[in-house]
Write a protein that holds these residues in place. Structure first.
Motif, PDB file in Angstrom:
ATOM      1  N   GLU A   1      67.606  38.773 -13.072  1.00 22.81           N
ATOM      2  CA  GLU A   1      68.156  39.543 -11.946  1.00 22.81           C
ATOM      3  C   GLU A   1      68.453  40.979 -12.353  1.00 22.81           C
ATOM      4  OE1 GLU A   1      69.217  39.575  -7.940  1.00 22.81           O
ATOM      5  OE2 GLU A   1      69.015  37.639  -8.955  1.00 22.81           O
ATOM      6  N   SER A   2      68.872  41.165 -13.618  1.00 22.68           N
ATOM      7  CA  SER A   2      69.241  42.499 -14.095  1.00 22.68           C
ATOM      8  C   SER A   2      68.057  43.459 -14.147  1.00 22.68           C
ATOM      9  CB  SER A   2      69.880  42.398 -15.485  1.00 22.68           C
ATOM     10  OG  SER A   2      68.968  41.835 -16.415  1.00 22.68           O
ATOM     11  N   LYS A   3      66.829  42.921 -14.088  1.00 21.56           N
ATOM     12  CA  LYS A   3      65.639  43.777 -14.172  1.00 21.56           C
ATOM     13  C   LYS A   3      64.850  43.806 -12.868  1.00 21.56           C
ATOM     14  CE  LYS A   3      65.025  43.619 -19.151  1.00 21.56           C
ATOM     15  NZ  LYS A   3      64.072  43.518 -20.263  1.00 21.56           N
ATOM     16  N   VAL A   4      65.525  43.531 -11.761  1.00 19.86           N
ATOM     17  CA  VAL A   4      64.875  43.533 -10.444  1.00 19.86           C
ATOM     18  C   VAL A   4      65.575  44.540  -9.540  1.00 19.86           C
ATOM     19  CG1 VAL A   4      64.344  42.160  -8.399  1.00 19.86           C
ATOM     20  CG2 VAL A   4      64.109  41.139 -10.668  1.00 19.86           C
ATOM     21  N   ILE A   5      64.768  45.396  -8.899  1.00 17.64           N
ATOM     22  CA  ILE A   5      65.304  46.388  -7.965  1.00 17.64           C
ATOM     23  C   ILE A   5      64.431  46.410  -6.716  1.00 17.64           C
ATOM     24  CG2 ILE A   5      66.286  47.863  -9.768  1.00 17.64           C
ATOM     25  CD1 ILE A   5      63.813  49.683  -9.465  1.00 17.64           C
ATOM     26  N   LYS A   6      64.967  47.014  -5.644  1.00 18.02           N
ATOM     27  CA  LYS A   6      64.153  47.202  -4.444  1.00 18.02           C
ATOM     28  C   LYS A   6      63.081  48.245  -4.713  1.00 18.02           C
ATOM     29  CE  LYS A   6      67.182  45.760  -0.684  1.00 18.02           C
ATOM     30  NZ  LYS A   6      67.766  46.129   0.618  1.00 18.02           N
ATOM     31  N   ASP A   7      61.904  48.026  -4.161  1.00 23.65           N
ATOM     32  CA  ASP A   7      60.805  48.967  -4.307  1.00 23.65           C
ATOM     33  C   ASP A   7      61.105  50.212  -3.483  1.00 23.65           C
ATOM     34  OD1 ASP A   7      58.446  50.369  -4.428  1.00 23.65           O
ATOM     35  OD2 ASP A   7      57.159  48.649  -4.004  1.00 23.65           O
TER      36      ASP A   7
END
Length: 564
Positions: free
Chosen positions: A146-152
């Motif tokens: 989760e810590s390496k996921v962001i909105k595009d």
């Protein structure tokens, strides 16, 4: 007793591997670059009488292949990869890449090795079954925390990961897991105790920082449901699951030296090589090859090779390989290559026009491990021009009708101390003696410099050294004006220049084999005197018999700039 005797044989062996590549699209410049670094290393080792293996290949399982084959209308993914893997074979042929094995993950011996690796990890208690919930990237074939996921930022309804910036989607499924967390501290300790294991140092530090942050290291999903992924190796004793593509792909390096069983039992690695010159390589146990194995990879896959792979090996009770070399990527005119921008460089197109050796030299000269290379066709053209004007032209001038290479070779090599004899002919010209001394010193040091720099994959610096010697020889030719000298002095200058090109051409065969052999042909160097045994000054006592009489043209011809 026989095995003990074989183990006592020379351990001067080397095994270098490129990554294996997804054949879901045609190969690009980056593929050639990785293989080129391996190829030069392999050929340099072989030239120096080290027994060497070089393996490359294609990674043919997983979602990307499954999806690409469906999009291209193939019902059977194997038929799809059977077509595309040939593109990688072709690139190697065009680029003069000489591997000892091209492995495909659909090869039967590889499938068996993967299953054996799985069973070892399973039997040792490092694989378990559980539910996986998380963010998955089809492009990267991996889950991200989760810590390496962001909105595009370009598409707010989609999500990307902060490592590769590829799209991720949320999945929940039953998988097998590998206890990666059990190896975090062991791997940190191993890297600290073996500082050369990951090179360059900046990448080693990056991996250590990743490992030290416990939030980044989670148990790893190593299977996918067969209902979702049907194109893969079946998990032993569970037909409902397929083995995760990285667990599958990384095992290729061991398959290439005989497989898990031979490595585990320290058996001899046989039937590995297809090059007659290297047949004696088969006398060593697989473990000898493995502990001398270097992986050459791009920075985008270093986590898989420097964290996952060593952990799999530790879990299986297998030794780790010698080293991981991590290189950067290639841009085009300072911009990342992409199909949408239309700036993807086709390496085969460049080879067909400028020649394989020109592209090989350009890539090695304009790259460093820690910095992205910048492809510029203008510089590729200039590289070819340099070969013609500096290397080829120096040989051509020495082969002029005013000189006599054969006479020079015969007279000077007969002297007890050729270097001292040559300098003795110019005692009244301090500048010429200084230039001669500089060339002698650089030629004597070059073999060790080449070895040191190739060990560090510092090709750009190495090629500058080579150009420096060539420039010195050209300067000596121009400054001394041998066409105005007495025959004795003339022979000395011509001999220094031909020896410079002869020695460089022998040493540079691993880099530009075709060009070097054209240079050596022009000087009429015997085929059996193009080895490491003849790199000392005045060590070849018979060449150039008809070089000054020959009607042969220039060794390398110019090519006009390509019209874009």
């Amino acid at each position: 007793m026989r095995l003990n005797r074989l183990r006592r044989l020379s351990t001067r062996v080397a095994h270098v591997t490129s990554p294996i590549y997804y054949p879901n699209a045609k190969p690009h410049l980056g593929h050639l670059y990785s293989n080129l670094l391996c190829d030069v290393t392999h050929k340099w080792k072989t030239l120096n009488k080290t027994q060497s293996l070089f393996t490359t290949g294609t990674d043919e399982h997983g979602f990307k292949i499954q999806n690409a084959s469906e999009k291209n209308g193939y019902k059977d993914p194997k038929l799809f990869v059977n077509t595309l893997y040939k593109e990688f074979v072709l690139l190697n042929e065009k680029g003069k890449i000489n591997y000892t094995r091209f492995i495909r993950t659909t090869d039967e011996d590889h499938i068996e090795s993967v299953k054996k690796l799985w069973e070892l990890c399973w039997n040792n208690g490092f694989i378990y079954k559980g539910e996986h919930v998380g963010w998955y990237s089809i492009s990267d074939e991996t889950f991200y925390p989760e810590s390496k996921v962001i909105k595009d930022p370009k598409s707010p309804d989609k999500y990307i990961n902060t490592e590769s910036y590829n799209e991720v989607s949320y999945h929940s499924e039953i998988n097998y897991f590998f206890k990666l967390t059990a190896f975090r501290e062991r791997l940190i300790e191993y890297i600290n105790n073996n500082p050369a294991f990951i090179y360059p140092e900046s990448k080693k530090d990056q991996i250590l920082n990743e490992l030290k942050n416990s939030n980044n290291i989670q148990d790893l999903s190593v299977s996918r449901p067969a209902t979702r992924l049907h194109w893969g190796i079946t998990v032993p004793n569970d037909p409902d699951q397929k083995i995760y593509v990285w667990f599958d792909a990384l095992c290729n390096y061991i398959t290439s030296i005989g497989g898990i069983d031979k490595l585990k039992n320290d058996e001899l690695a046989t039937d590995l090589l297809h090059q007659p010159a290297n047949k004696d390589c088969t006398v060593h146990p697989s473990k000898t090859w493995w502990i001398n194995t270097t992986h050459v990879i791009g920075k985008d896959i270093m986590k898989f090779h420097a964290i996952y792979w060593p952990s799999f090996l530790m879990a299986a009770g297998l030794p780790l390989n010698k080293q991981i070399i991590i290189h950067s990527h290639w841009l085009c005119n300072g911009v990342k290559m992409s199909k949408s921008l239309g700036n993807v460089v086709d390496p085969i197109e460049m080879i067909d026009y400028y020649g394989a050796d020109t592209l090989r030299w350009f890539l090695l000269e304009n790259s460093q491990l820690e910095e992205d290379g910048n492809f510029q066709e203008e510089k590729l053209y200039e590289a070819r021009e340099m070969f013609v004007s500096k290397w080829g032209n120096l040989i051509n001038r020495c082969c002029g009708k005013k000189f006599n290479i054969s006479r020079a070779v015969s007279d000077i090599t007969s002297k007890q101390n050729p270097e001292k004899y040559i300098k003795g002919q110019f005692l009244n010209d301090v500048d010429i003696v200084r230039q001669i001394d500089s060339i002698f010193e650089k030629l004597n040091k070059l073999p060790q410099i080449m070895d040191d720099k190739l060990q560090k994959y510092d090709t750009s610096s190495l090629l500058r050294e080579i150009w420096g010697i060539l420039f010195d020889a050209n300067t000596l030719m121009q400054h001394s004006a041998p066409w105005k000298m007495t025959p004795t002095q003339q022979d000395c200058i011509i001999f220094i220049c031909t020896e410079t090109t002869r020695i460089l051409s022998i040493l540079c065969q691993p880099i530009i084999h075709s060009f070097c052999n054209k240079f050596l042909d022009k000087l009429e160097i015997s085929k059996d005197r193009r080895s490491i045994d003849y790199i000392k000054f005045a060590s070849d006592k018979s060449y150039g018999l008809n070089s000054n009489l020959s009607q042969k043209g220039v060794p390398i011809e110019r090519v006009p700039k390509r019209q874009l």
